[in-house]
Design a protein around this motif. Structure first.
Motif, PDB file in Angstrom:
ATOM      1  N   ALA A 177      20.711  -3.984  -3.159  1.00  0.00           N
ATOM      2  CA  ALA A 177      19.728  -2.909  -3.313  1.00  0.00           C
ATOM      3  C   ALA A 177      18.405  -3.365  -2.721  1.00  0.00           C
ATOM      4  O   ALA A 177      18.053  -4.548  -2.782  1.00  0.00           O
ATOM      5  CB  ALA A 177      19.544  -2.564  -4.783  1.00  0.00           C
ATOM      6  N   TYR A 178      17.672  -2.418  -2.118  1.00  0.00           N
ATOM      7  CA  TYR A 178      16.317  -2.704  -1.662  1.00  0.00           C
ATOM      8  C   TYR A 178      15.516  -1.408  -1.739  1.00  0.00           C
ATOM      9  O   TYR A 178      16.066  -0.310  -1.884  1.00  0.00           O
ATOM     10  CB  TYR A 178      16.282  -3.308  -0.253  1.00  0.00           C
ATOM     11  N   CYS A 179      14.215  -1.557  -1.639  1.00  0.00           N
ATOM     12  CA  CYS A 179      13.299  -0.424  -1.795  1.00  0.00           C
ATOM     13  C   CYS A 179      12.363  -0.382  -0.589  1.00  0.00           C
ATOM     14  O   CYS A 179      12.021  -1.426  -0.025  1.00  0.00           O
ATOM     15  CB  CYS A 179      12.503  -0.624  -3.087  1.00  0.00           C
ATOM     16  N   GLU A 180      11.928   0.831  -0.211  1.00  0.00           N
ATOM     17  CA  GLU A 180      10.964   1.006   0.871  1.00  0.00           C
ATOM     18  C   GLU A 180       9.859   1.964   0.422  1.00  0.00           C
ATOM     19  O   GLU A 180      10.134   2.962  -0.246  1.00  0.00           O
ATOM     20  CB  GLU A 180      11.638   1.582   2.106  1.00  0.00           C
ATOM     21  N   ALA A 181       8.628   1.635   0.799  1.00  0.00           N
ATOM     22  CA  ALA A 181       7.475   2.509   0.544  1.00  0.00           C
ATOM     23  C   ALA A 181       6.346   2.083   1.464  1.00  0.00           C
ATOM     24  O   ALA A 181       6.183   0.886   1.746  1.00  0.00           O
ATOM     25  CB  ALA A 181       7.031   2.420  -0.911  1.00  0.00           C
ATOM     26  N   ASP A 182       5.570   3.021   1.944  1.00  0.00           N
ATOM     27  CA  ASP A 182       4.419   2.768   2.815  1.00  0.00           C
ATOM     28  C   ASP A 182       4.789   1.917   4.031  1.00  0.00           C
ATOM     29  O   ASP A 182       4.007   1.087   4.488  1.00  0.00           O
ATOM     30  CB  ASP A 182       3.293   2.072   2.034  1.00  0.00           C
ATOM     31  N   GLY A 183       6.016   2.083   4.545  1.00  0.00           N
ATOM     32  CA  GLY A 183       6.453   1.333   5.707  1.00  0.00           C
ATOM     33  C   GLY A 183       6.814  -0.116   5.416  1.00  0.00           C
ATOM     34  O   GLY A 183       7.042  -0.894   6.325  1.00  0.00           O
ATOM     35  N   ILE A 184       6.864  -0.497   4.169  1.00  0.00           N
ATOM     36  CA  ILE A 184       7.195  -1.865   3.762  1.00  0.00           C
ATOM     37  C   ILE A 184       8.578  -1.857   3.114  1.00  0.00           C
ATOM     38  O   ILE A 184       8.902  -0.963   2.329  1.00  0.00           O
ATOM     39  CB  ILE A 184       6.157  -2.412   2.751  1.00  0.00           C
ATOM     40  N   ARG A 185       9.396  -2.870   3.414  1.00  0.00           N
ATOM     41  CA  ARG A 185      10.734  -3.013   2.831  1.00  0.00           C
ATOM     42  C   ARG A 185      10.699  -4.178   1.852  1.00  0.00           C
ATOM     43  O   ARG A 185      10.162  -5.245   2.162  1.00  0.00           O
ATOM     44  CB  ARG A 185      11.762  -3.284   3.929  1.00  0.00           C
ATOM     45  N   SER A 186      11.275  -3.976   0.690  1.00  0.00           N
ATOM     46  CA  SER A 186      11.307  -5.037  -0.321  1.00  0.00           C
ATOM     47  C   SER A 186      12.341  -6.094   0.028  1.00  0.00           C
ATOM     48  O   SER A 186      13.118  -5.946   0.980  1.00  0.00           O
ATOM     49  CB  SER A 186      11.648  -4.447  -1.697  1.00  0.00           C
ATOM     50  N   ASN A 194      -2.064 -10.438  -3.422  1.00  0.00           N
ATOM     51  CA  ASN A 194      -0.958 -10.516  -4.390  1.00  0.00           C
ATOM     52  C   ASN A 194      -1.297  -9.815  -5.707  1.00  0.00           C
ATOM     53  O   ASN A 194      -0.789 -10.172  -6.764  1.00  0.00           O
ATOM     54  CB  ASN A 194      -0.531 -11.969  -4.645  1.00  0.00           C
ATOM     55  N   ALA A 195      -2.168  -8.812  -5.663  1.00  0.00           N
ATOM     56  CA  ALA A 195      -2.539  -8.026  -6.847  1.00  0.00           C
ATOM     57  C   ALA A 195      -1.757  -6.707  -6.833  1.00  0.00           C
ATOM     58  O   ALA A 195      -1.448  -6.175  -5.761  1.00  0.00           O
ATOM     59  CB  ALA A 195      -4.035  -7.739  -6.847  1.00  0.00           C
ATOM     60  N   HIS A 196      -1.460  -6.185  -8.019  1.00  0.00           N
ATOM     61  CA  HIS A 196      -0.785  -4.889  -8.117  1.00  0.00           C
ATOM     62  C   HIS A 196      -1.635  -3.840  -7.402  1.00  0.00           C
ATOM     63  O   HIS A 196      -2.851  -3.826  -7.537  1.00  0.00           O
ATOM     64  CB  HIS A 196      -0.626  -4.460  -9.581  1.00  0.00           C
ATOM     65  N   THR A 197      -0.972  -2.980  -6.645  1.00  0.00           N
ATOM     66  CA  THR A 197      -1.693  -1.929  -5.925  1.00  0.00           C
ATOM     67  C   THR A 197      -0.874  -0.643  -5.956  1.00  0.00           C
ATOM     68  O   THR A 197       0.303  -0.654  -6.327  1.00  0.00           O
ATOM     69  CB  THR A 197      -2.002  -2.360  -4.477  1.00  0.00           C
ATOM     70  N   GLN A 198      -1.509   0.456  -5.595  1.00  0.00           N
ATOM     71  CA  GLN A 198      -0.835   1.752  -5.570  1.00  0.00           C
ATOM     72  C   GLN A 198      -0.154   1.961  -4.215  1.00  0.00           C
ATOM     73  O   GLN A 198      -0.684   1.543  -3.188  1.00  0.00           O
ATOM     74  CB  GLN A 198      -1.830   2.880  -5.791  1.00  0.00           C
ATOM     75  N   VAL A 199       0.994   2.637  -4.258  1.00  0.00           N
ATOM     76  CA  VAL A 199       1.650   3.032  -3.009  1.00  0.00           C
ATOM     77  C   VAL A 199       1.188   4.436  -2.656  1.00  0.00           C
ATOM     78  O   VAL A 199       0.782   5.196  -3.522  1.00  0.00           O
ATOM     79  CB  VAL A 199       3.197   2.986  -3.133  1.00  0.00           C
ATOM     80  N   ARG A 200       1.257   4.767  -1.383  1.00  0.00           N
ATOM     81  CA  ARG A 200       0.890   6.116  -0.952  1.00  0.00           C
ATOM     82  C   ARG A 200       2.116   7.020  -0.905  1.00  0.00           C
ATOM     83  O   ARG A 200       2.005   8.228  -0.980  1.00  0.00           O
ATOM     84  CB  ARG A 200       0.202   6.043   0.406  1.00  0.00           C
ATOM     85  N   GLU A 201       3.295   6.409  -0.763  1.00  0.00           N
ATOM     86  CA  GLU A 201       4.561   7.150  -0.744  1.00  0.00           C
ATOM     87  C   GLU A 201       5.356   6.823  -2.010  1.00  0.00           C
ATOM     88  O   GLU A 201       5.173   5.772  -2.598  1.00  0.00           O
ATOM     89  CB  GLU A 201       5.426   6.713   0.444  1.00  0.00           C
ATOM     90  N   PRO A 248      -4.004  -1.603   0.780  1.00  0.00           N
ATOM     91  CA  PRO A 248      -2.683  -1.340   1.360  1.00  0.00           C
ATOM     92  C   PRO A 248      -1.609  -2.278   0.801  1.00  0.00           C
ATOM     93  O   PRO A 248      -1.870  -3.436   0.501  1.00  0.00           O
ATOM     94  CB  PRO A 248      -2.898  -1.605   2.858  1.00  0.00           C
ATOM     95  N   VAL A 249      -0.406  -1.742   0.699  1.00  0.00           N
ATOM     96  CA  VAL A 249       0.741  -2.521   0.240  1.00  0.00           C
ATOM     97  C   VAL A 249       1.171  -3.445   1.373  1.00  0.00           C
ATOM     98  O   VAL A 249       1.341  -3.002   2.510  1.00  0.00           O
ATOM     99  CB  VAL A 249       1.917  -1.595  -0.156  1.00  0.00           C
ATOM    100  N   VAL A 250       1.336  -4.742   1.067  1.00  0.00           N
ATOM    101  CA  VAL A 250       1.843  -5.680   2.069  1.00  0.00           C
ATOM    102  C   VAL A 250       3.173  -6.285   1.619  1.00  0.00           C
ATOM    103  O   VAL A 250       3.861  -6.902   2.411  1.00  0.00           O
ATOM    104  CB  VAL A 250       0.836  -6.822   2.392  1.00  0.00           C
ATOM    105  N   ARG A 251       3.521  -6.083   0.334  1.00  0.00           N
ATOM    106  CA  ARG A 251       4.770  -6.642  -0.181  1.00  0.00           C
ATOM    107  C   ARG A 251       5.274  -5.776  -1.324  1.00  0.00           C
ATOM    108  O   ARG A 251       4.509  -5.288  -2.143  1.00  0.00           O
ATOM    109  CB  ARG A 251       4.531  -8.066  -0.683  1.00  0.00           C
ATOM    110  N   LEU A 252       6.589  -5.564  -1.338  1.00  0.00           N
ATOM    111  CA  LEU A 252       7.247  -4.887  -2.453  1.00  0.00           C
ATOM    112  C   LEU A 252       8.185  -5.911  -3.091  1.00  0.00           C
ATOM    113  O   LEU A 252       9.082  -6.425  -2.427  1.00  0.00           O
ATOM    114  CB  LEU A 252       8.064  -3.679  -1.979  1.00  0.00           C
ATOM    115  N   GLY A 253       7.983  -6.201  -4.346  1.00  0.00           N
ATOM    116  CA  GLY A 253       8.833  -7.154  -5.067  1.00  0.00           C
ATOM    117  C   GLY A 253       9.857  -6.412  -5.899  1.00  0.00           C
ATOM    118  O   GLY A 253       9.524  -5.833  -6.926  1.00  0.00           O
ATOM    119  N   ALA A 254      11.127  -6.406  -5.450  1.00  0.00           N
ATOM    120  CA  ALA A 254      12.200  -5.719  -6.177  1.00  0.00           C
ATOM    121  C   ALA A 254      12.968  -6.742  -7.006  1.00  0.00           C
ATOM    122  O   ALA A 254      13.076  -7.917  -6.637  1.00  0.00           O
ATOM    123  CB  ALA A 254      13.135  -5.023  -5.196  1.00  0.00           C
ATOM    124  N   LYS A 255      13.509  -6.297  -8.141  1.00  0.00           N
ATOM    125  CA  LYS A 255      14.283  -7.180  -9.006  1.00  0.00           C
ATOM    126  C   LYS A 255      15.148  -6.361  -9.959  1.00  0.00           C
ATOM    127  O   LYS A 255      14.940  -5.157 -10.131  1.00  0.00           O
ATOM    128  CB  LYS A 255      13.364  -8.090  -9.815  1.00  0.00           C
TER     129      LYS A 255
END
Length: 196
Positions: free
Chosen positions: A178-187, A136-143, A92-99
């Motif tokens: 700007a920010y991003c959201e996926a799988d209920g997580i906000r960057s 802290n490893a790259h993972t797939q999002v479901r959304e 599961p995604v626990v963090r979205l790192g936007a830049k």
């Protein structure tokens, strides 16, 4: 005479049909030459057979132990993964790192613009988001990631707000968040200030 001949034939057949067996050594033993110390037999020869490398088919991705080359800066990596390959990790995604991935002015990438906080009006901003798991490893999002840009009046030409690497054009002065959201997580928020 017949009895002698018959006995001879039967005896000859008995001898002729007898199987002679001899045990052979499984490996040669040391060779003793001239009473000196024993000499080990030579090692069997090693035969090297060259194997040609496969020729890649045009348009096909190479496979094997060689890693994929890093993508060009103007071709952002899919899924925010620097190797350019979609991760196989499905935690599961626990963090979205936007830049800010890079800034493009007059059709050219501005060198050293990764993570920029300022850009001239008229330039294009290329964003990137990287989903990470608890380790802290790259993972797939479901959304599919959804981006939000505010205030919308200073950003135009958003290619798509539902991708890992959207691009916007700076159309007015001010600070864009700007920010991003996926799988209920906000960057994290990414802020960049546009000026003349």
């Amino acid at each position: 005479m017949r009895r002698i001949l018959l006995a001879f034939v039967v005896g000859a057949l008995g001898v002729a049909c007898h199987t002679i067996t001899e045990e052979l050594p499984s490996r040669p033993g040391p060779i003793n030459v001239g009473g000196g110390p024993p000499i080990a037999p030579p090692a069997p020869p090693v035969i090297v057979i060259p194997v040609p490398a496969p020729t890649p088919v045009v348009g096909e991705q190479p496979s094997g132990p060689n890693p994929a080359p890093n993508p060009a800066p103007n071709n952002p990596p899919p899924n925010g993964n620097p190797s350019g390959q979609i991760p196989t990790n499905t935690n599961p995604v626990v963090r979205l790192g936007a830049k800010v991935f890079f800034v493009e002015c007059n059709g050219r990438e501005v060198e050293g613009s990764e993570g920029a906080t300022q850009a001239p009006i008229g330039c294009r901003i290329h964003y990137d988001v990287t989903p990470k798991d608890a380790q802290n490893a790259h993972t797939q999002v479901r959304e599919v990631p959804r981006w939000t840009f505010s205030p919308a009046g200073i950003a135009g030409g958003v290619g798509s707000k539902t991708q890992f690497t959207p691009t916007i054009a700076a159309t007015g002065a001010g600070t864009l968040t700007a920010y991003c959201e996926a799988d209920g997580i906000r960057s994290n928020d990414v802020r960049i200030t546009f000026s003349r």
